[in-house]
Design an enzyme around this catalytic site. Sequence first.
Site, mmCIF file in Angstrom:
data_model
loop_
_atom_site.group_PDB
_atom_site.id
_atom_site.type_symbol
_atom_site.label_atom_id
_atom_site.label_comp_id
_atom_site.label_asym_id
_atom_site.label_seq_id
_atom_site.Cartn_x
_atom_site.Cartn_y
_atom_site.Cartn_z
ATOM 1 C CB THR A 116 -82.337 27.435 -5.306
ATOM 2 O OG1 THR A 116 -82.911 28.369 -6.215
ATOM 3 C CG2 THR A 116 -81.860 26.204 -6.049
ATOM 4 C CE LYS A 123 -88.712 25.321 -8.161
ATOM 5 N NZ LYS A 123 -88.840 26.340 -9.211
#
Length: 360
Positions: free
Chosen positions: A164, A160
């Site tokens: 966020t 990844k």
Amino acid sequence: MTTDPPQASRPTHLSLVPPHRGGGHGLPVATGPARRTVATAPDPLQAHGGGHAPAVPSPVVSVTPAETAGEPEASPPTSLAEPSAEPAEPAIEPAEPEAGPEAETPAETRETARPSRADSDEWRGIVLVTGTDTEVGKTIATAAIAAAAQAAGLRVAVIKPGQTGIDTGMPTDAEVVTRLAGPETVRTLAEFPEPLAPLAAAKVAGLPPLDLFDVVDAIRAEAEKHDLVLVEGAGGLLVPMGVRPSGEAWTFADLGTTLGCGMIVVARAGLGTLNHTALTLEALNRRGVPARVVLGAWPAEPELVHWANLGELVPHLVGALPAGAGSMDPGVFRRSAPGWLTPALYGVLDNWRVWAEEAG
Ligand SMILES: Nc1ncnc2c1ncn2[C@@H]1O[C@H](COP(=O)(O)OP(=O)(O)OP(=O)(O)O)[C@@H](O)[C@H]1O
Ligand SMILES: C[C@H](N)[C@H](N)CCCCCC(=O)O
Ligand SMILES: [Mg+2]
């Protein structure tokens, strides 16, 4: 990479007949892999690598190109035309175009009907996983592909690049993939507190944005050590991920063209998905990135719109996960995952008609 615009193909008519049953129940949730079947006749819901629009009426869903009814192989609908371009340095081995029916395709339709190099092949090396949007099931689909590939004996890494929203308290995508699939390697390259696009999240936090070539290097390093490296984006294809050395923003699409690999597009099953999926496939096609589609969450009680969308998307599909897959016990998830994916993604789903019938 090609800069040619997508080729036009023919208009289509949809003929939709939901399955005859007292209400569908969706995909089997806790069963083992679906049984393999051998097709005996042209089948609109038969998974195949050719990526051609179905042309024969089906008791389940029939998608009949208006001008090509009866022809065994026709080009897919314009809005969801088969990606035809190929990357300069593909991470996916080229596949031989199918003989026979392909040879019968009229010359003017061959451009759009040409199978991508991922067809009838396993997706090895670096595979990017994008979505038609955020919250479409990319992480769960990534976990399912990882689980199926591991079960097939591959060494799998999941990366990844930009996570966020770590201040939201939700499990990170890496944690979800680790719990569900337990691949050999799971890496997050950068984390940002706010639930925003990675570049925006970096800016508001005053953190260094993701550098495209740092991400490329990290992915290639894992590709040296694994058979399959799945890379999950953030949100959809054109979300600003970070900056290039020039200061220009880069997107997940740029990562695909830089790496020269194929992309899985995770899509919703419900109303609105045809437009979102077509936009994403067109953007990838224009960039020469081979792409296939996985439905992130097939509902337990599918309605007419889901069957209609399934019929439209079948030429592009390499998988469909049941809604609720993400909540499964990891052992059940790992045993079930191959039944949700076609052999291109290390699964055993090779006939959409059988899949649809078993789903009910
Ligand atoms: N097949 C599924 N079964 C159960 N839950 C699912 C499934 N698909 C998606 N979800 C749920 O929907 C939400 C979004 O899924 P997911 O986290 O995979 O989205 P995403 O596309 O990866 O989003 P992001 O852009 O944030 O990475 C999550 O809360 C997840 O648990
Ligand atoms: C926070 C969220 N779950 C994703 N990780 C990021 C989604 C960014 C979407 C940006 C956008 O398309 O507007
Ligand atoms: Mg995710």
